[in-house]
Design a protein around this motif. Structure first.
Motif, PDB file in Angstrom:
ATOM      1  N   PHE A  27       0.829  -1.207   0.000  1.00  0.00           N
ATOM      2  CA  PHE A  27       0.000   0.000   0.000  1.00  0.00           C
ATOM      3  C   PHE A  27       0.862   1.255   0.000  1.00  0.00           C
ATOM      4  N   LYS A  28       1.925   1.251   0.790  1.00  0.00           N
ATOM      5  CA  LYS A  28       2.824   2.411   0.860  1.00  0.00           C
ATOM      6  C   LYS A  28       3.575   2.610  -0.452  1.00  0.00           C
ATOM      7  N   LEU A  29       3.983   1.512  -1.083  1.00  0.00           N
ATOM      8  CA  LEU A  29       4.661   1.628  -2.370  1.00  0.00           C
ATOM      9  C   LEU A  29       3.731   2.228  -3.423  1.00  0.00           C
ATOM     10  N   SER A  30       2.495   1.763  -3.431  1.00  0.00           N
ATOM     11  CA  SER A  30       1.527   2.234  -4.425  1.00  0.00           C
ATOM     12  C   SER A  30       1.085   3.659  -4.164  1.00  0.00           C
ATOM     13  N   GLY A  31       1.180   4.112  -2.920  1.00  0.00           N
ATOM     14  CA  GLY A  31       0.697   5.436  -2.575  1.00  0.00           C
ATOM     15  C   GLY A  31       1.757   6.521  -2.568  1.00  0.00           C
ATOM     16  N   ASN A  32       2.986   6.193  -2.950  1.00  0.00           N
ATOM     17  CA  ASN A  32       4.067   7.163  -2.913  1.00  0.00           C
ATOM     18  C   ASN A  32       4.708   7.255  -4.295  1.00  0.00           C
ATOM     19  N   PRO A  33       4.484   8.360  -5.013  1.00  0.00           N
ATOM     20  CA  PRO A  33       5.036   8.477  -6.371  1.00  0.00           C
ATOM     21  C   PRO A  33       6.549   8.277  -6.456  1.00  0.00           C
ATOM     22  N   ALA A  34       7.277   8.657  -5.413  1.00  0.00           N
ATOM     23  CA  ALA A  34       8.734   8.489  -5.438  1.00  0.00           C
ATOM     24  C   ALA A  34       9.148   7.025  -5.412  1.00  0.00           C
ATOM     25  N   LEU A  35       8.250   6.142  -4.929  1.00  0.00           N
ATOM     26  CA  LEU A  35       8.569   4.722  -4.830  1.00  0.00           C
ATOM     27  C   LEU A  35       7.925   3.888  -5.930  1.00  0.00           C
ATOM     28  N   GLU A  36       7.233   4.524  -6.840  1.00  0.00           N
ATOM     29  CA  GLU A  36       6.535   3.789  -7.897  1.00  0.00           C
ATOM     30  C   GLU A  36       7.412   3.293  -9.048  1.00  0.00           C
ATOM     31  N   PRO A  37       8.530   3.975  -9.394  1.00  0.00           N
ATOM     32  CA  PRO A  37       9.334   3.472 -10.519  1.00  0.00           C
ATOM     33  C   PRO A  37       9.814   2.043 -10.264  1.00  0.00           C
ATOM     34  N   ARG A  38       9.554   1.176 -11.222  1.00  0.00           N
ATOM     35  CA  ARG A  38       9.886  -0.239 -11.050  1.00  0.00           C
ATOM     36  C   ARG A  38      11.362  -0.549 -11.244  1.00  0.00           C
ATOM     37  N   ASP A  39      12.145   0.445 -11.695  1.00  0.00           N
ATOM     38  CA  ASP A  39      13.577   0.209 -11.891  1.00  0.00           C
ATOM     39  C   ASP A  39      14.432   0.752 -10.744  1.00  0.00           C
ATOM     40  N   LEU A  40      13.808   1.130  -9.642  1.00  0.00           N
ATOM     41  CA  LEU A  40      14.570   1.573  -8.470  1.00  0.00           C
ATOM     42  C   LEU A  40      15.474   0.447  -7.967  1.00  0.00           C
ATOM     43  N   ASN A  41      16.645   0.811  -7.486  1.00  0.00           N
ATOM     44  CA  ASN A  41      17.507  -0.152  -6.796  1.00  0.00           C
ATOM     45  C   ASN A  41      17.088  -0.141  -5.333  1.00  0.00           C
ATOM     46  N   VAL A  42      16.537  -1.261  -4.871  1.00  0.00           N
ATOM     47  CA  VAL A  42      15.957  -1.344  -3.536  1.00  0.00           C
ATOM     48  C   VAL A  42      16.713  -2.365  -2.692  1.00  0.00           C
ATOM     49  N   VAL A  43      17.044  -1.969  -1.464  1.00  0.00           N
ATOM     50  CA  VAL A  43      17.605  -2.888  -0.481  1.00  0.00           C
ATOM     51  C   VAL A  43      16.597  -2.981   0.660  1.00  0.00           C
ATOM     52  N   LEU A  44      16.248  -4.198   1.016  1.00  0.00           N
ATOM     53  CA  LEU A  44      15.305  -4.464   2.094  1.00  0.00           C
ATOM     54  C   LEU A  44      16.016  -5.169   3.241  1.00  0.00           C
ATOM     55  N   TYR A  45      15.518  -4.930   4.452  1.00  0.00           N
ATOM     56  CA  TYR A  45      15.986  -5.727   5.582  1.00  0.00           C
ATOM     57  C   TYR A  45      14.919  -5.741   6.668  1.00  0.00           C
ATOM     58  N   LEU A  84       9.988 -12.073   2.153  1.00  0.00           N
ATOM     59  CA  LEU A  84       8.580 -11.996   1.740  1.00  0.00           C
ATOM     60  C   LEU A  84       8.304 -10.672   1.028  1.00  0.00           C
ATOM     61  N   ALA A  85       8.876  -9.588   1.554  1.00  0.00           N
ATOM     62  CA  ALA A  85       8.698  -8.280   0.935  1.00  0.00           C
ATOM     63  C   ALA A  85       9.332  -8.232  -0.452  1.00  0.00           C
ATOM     64  N   ALA A  86      10.520  -8.812  -0.591  1.00  0.00           N
ATOM     65  CA  ALA A  86      11.197  -8.825  -1.892  1.00  0.00           C
ATOM     66  C   ALA A  86      10.381  -9.604  -2.912  1.00  0.00           C
ATOM     67  N   ALA A  87       9.864 -10.754  -2.519  1.00  0.00           N
ATOM     68  CA  ALA A  87       9.044 -11.548  -3.441  1.00  0.00           C
ATOM     69  C   ALA A  87       7.791 -10.775  -3.838  1.00  0.00           C
ATOM     70  N   SER A  88       7.189 -10.097  -2.889  1.00  0.00           N
ATOM     71  CA  SER A  88       5.995  -9.301  -3.181  1.00  0.00           C
ATOM     72  C   SER A  88       6.324  -8.153  -4.138  1.00  0.00           C
ATOM     73  N   MET A  89       7.434  -7.464  -3.876  1.00  0.00           N
ATOM     74  CA  MET A  89       7.823  -6.357  -4.760  1.00  0.00           C
ATOM     75  C   MET A  89       8.128  -6.858  -6.164  1.00  0.00           C
ATOM     76  N   GLN A  90       8.768  -8.009  -6.259  1.00  0.00           N
ATOM     77  CA  GLN A  90       9.044  -8.569  -7.587  1.00  0.00           C
ATOM     78  C   GLN A  90       7.751  -8.904  -8.304  1.00  0.00           C
ATOM     79  N   SER A  91       6.764  -9.406  -7.583  1.00  0.00           N
ATOM     80  CA  SER A  91       5.488  -9.712  -8.231  1.00  0.00           C
ATOM     81  C   SER A  91       4.754  -8.438  -8.632  1.00  0.00           C
ATOM     82  N   MET A  92       5.094  -7.308  -7.994  1.00  0.00           N
ATOM     83  CA  MET A  92       4.534  -6.008  -8.373  1.00  0.00           C
ATOM     84  C   MET A  92       5.278  -5.407  -9.567  1.00  0.00           C
ATOM     85  N   GLY A  93       6.373  -6.038  -9.978  1.00  0.00           N
ATOM     86  CA  GLY A  93       7.115  -5.562 -11.139  1.00  0.00           C
ATOM     87  C   GLY A  93       8.421  -4.853 -10.840  1.00  0.00           C
ATOM     88  N   TYR A  94       8.814  -4.789  -9.585  1.00  0.00           N
ATOM     89  CA  TYR A  94      10.098  -4.168  -9.256  1.00  0.00           C
ATOM     90  C   TYR A  94      11.220  -5.078  -9.746  1.00  0.00           C
TER      91      TYR A  94
END
Length: 126
Positions: free
Chosen positions: A60-78, A87-97
């Motif tokens: 929800f936060k990713l979808s609601g924040n224009p700065a986080l919407e680009p699917r080519d962002l380099n993202v590090v999760l922990y 789980l978050a990485a798999a979800s983001m990948q399924s969203m197209g990141y």
């Protein structure tokens, strides 16, 4: 019936983890660092530059924040140990990141390696 552990193991087969040794390079090249722990965990200490998007609100936060919407962002999760981050990485990948990694071992491994953490300053009331 699958358990939470089963789901984490499956997610880890779908995402890329970086070791603590390689985490610094990943963090330096990241467009965004996301701590998926709960707010109280984040407040107790987090990696410099990380934003807090708890796992339960991530999509929800990713979808609601224009700065986080680009699917080519380099993202590090922990997270604490790397389960929620996987789980978050798999979800983001399924969203197209396209460029999502998680830190193997999470914050526990980060602290065990004596890496620096940031703690917010306590609120002062006068």
């Amino acid at each position: 019936m699958k358990t939470a552990h089963d789901l984490v193991l499956a997610a880890k087969t779908q995402c890329r983890e970086v070791s603590i040794e390689d985490a610094q390079a990943a963090l330096l090249s990241a467009d965004v660092i996301i701590d998926v722990r709960e707010a109280d965990e984040y407040a107790s200490g987090h990696i410099a530059g990380a934003i807090n998007l708890p796992r339960g609100l991530l999509e929800f936060k990713l979808s609601g924040n224009p700065a986080l919407e680009p699917r080519d962002l380099n993202v590090v999760l922990y997270c604490k140990t790397s389960g929620r981050a996987a789980l978050a990485a798999a979800s983001m990948q399924s969203m197209g990141y396209l460029n999502v990694v998680s830190i193997a071992g999470g914050m526990d491994a980060w602290l065990a390696a004596s890496k620096p953490v940031v703690k917010p300053a306590p609120t002062q009331f006068e």
